[in-house]
Design an enzyme around this catalytic site. Structure first.
Site, short mmCIF file in Angstrom:
data_model
loop_
_atom_site.label_atom_id
_atom_site.label_comp_id
_atom_site.label_asym_id
_atom_site.label_seq_id
_atom_site.Cartn_x
_atom_site.Cartn_y
_atom_site.Cartn_z
N ASP A 55 0.86 -1.19 0.00
CA ASP A 55 0.00 0.00 0.00
C ASP A 55 0.90 1.24 0.00
OD1 ASP A 55 -3.20 0.56 0.94
OD2 ASP A 55 -1.78 2.23 1.12
N ASN A 84 -13.04 -3.19 1.90
CA ASN A 84 -14.04 -2.13 1.96
C ASN A 84 -14.96 -2.22 0.75
OD1 ASN A 84 -13.14 -0.79 4.37
ND2 ASN A 84 -11.38 -0.06 3.20
N GLN A 89 -14.67 3.03 0.52
CA GLN A 89 -13.86 2.39 -0.52
C GLN A 89 -13.38 3.46 -1.50
OE1 GLN A 89 -15.83 -0.67 -2.85
NE2 GLN A 89 -14.00 -1.08 -4.07
N HIS A 102 -10.19 -5.39 -3.58
CA HIS A 102 -8.89 -5.65 -2.97
C HIS A 102 -9.08 -5.98 -1.50
CE1 HIS A 102 -9.79 -1.33 -2.80
NE2 HIS A 102 -9.16 -1.31 -1.61
P1 AMP Z 1 -9.81 1.38 -0.04
O1 AMP Z 1 -10.28 2.53 0.77
O2 AMP Z 1 -10.09 0.04 0.61
O3 AMP Z 1 -10.32 1.46 -1.48
O4 AMP Z 1 -8.23 1.48 -0.07
C1 AMP Z 1 -7.49 1.87 -1.17
C2 AMP Z 1 -6.03 1.80 -0.78
O5 AMP Z 1 -5.25 1.92 -1.95
C3 AMP Z 1 -5.56 2.88 0.19
O6 AMP Z 1 -5.04 2.28 1.37
C4 AMP Z 1 -4.46 3.62 -0.61
O7 AMP Z 1 -3.38 4.02 0.20
C5 AMP Z 1 -4.05 2.58 -1.62
N1 AMP Z 1 -3.48 3.08 -2.87
C6 AMP Z 1 -3.98 4.05 -3.67
N2 AMP Z 1 -3.20 4.21 -4.75
C7 AMP Z 1 -2.20 3.31 -4.64
C8 AMP Z 1 -1.08 2.97 -5.44
N3 AMP Z 1 -0.81 3.62 -6.59
N4 AMP Z 1 -0.25 1.99 -5.03
C9 AMP Z 1 -0.49 1.35 -3.86
N5 AMP Z 1 -1.53 1.62 -3.06
C10 AMP Z 1 -2.38 2.58 -3.44
#
Ligand code: AMP
Length: 118
Positions: free
Chosen positions: A32, A90, A97, A103
């Site tokens: 992440d 989420n 989300q 994911h």
């Molecule tokens: P969610 O709220 O469950 O959709 O979480 C999305 C996650 O994706 C968050 O923890 C972000 O920090 C992570 N994220 C967003 N862009 C990237 C990226 N380019 N590489 C890795 N993680 C990412």
């Protein structure tokens, strides 16, 4: 409706980089970008599913099995299968989300406390 321009779709297509931890036929795992703990890895299926709800209802059995095998393999690789970890998926607005490609967050490497703040 799946948005093929979401950031994880771009990572899966190799259009933007990621810190890859693991890859299989069914899933990709990467760090992440804003880690919340010493271990914070995202596992994403290779198929186009918006969220856990979409994946659970529509993915073929082999893809579901392959995905959760990947979650277990990543946890083992990182050692948190022994120390403990939290797996978070989420779905939708109330869960905040951010990225509309299913994911699972694997979070660990420290005591995580209660599930939600009280
Ligand atoms: P969610 O709220 O469950 O959709 O979480 C999305 C996650 O994706 C968050 O923890 C972000 O920090 C992570 N994220 C967003 N862009 C990237 C990226 N380019 N590489 C890795 N993680 C990412």
């Amino acid at each position: 409706m799946y948005d093929r321009n979401n950031i994880f779709a771009k990572i899966l297509r190799g259009e933007i980089p990621c810190k890859k931890i693991y890859e299989s036929e069914h899933a990709l795992a990467f760090e992440d970008i804003h880690p919340k703990a010493p271990v914070h890895v995202l596992v994403v299926p290779k198929g186009e599913y918006v969220s856990l709800q979409d994946f659970s209802l529509h993915a073929p059995t082999a893809a579901v099995k392959g995905f959760f095998d990947a979650v277990a393999a990543v946890a083992k690789m990182l050692g948190v299968d022994k120390t403990g970890y939290r797996a978070i998926a989420n779905h939708g607005a109330d869960a905040s989300q951010e990225v509309p490609h299913f994911h699972v967050h694997i979070i660990g490497g420290r005591k995580l406390g209660k599930l939600l703040p009280e």
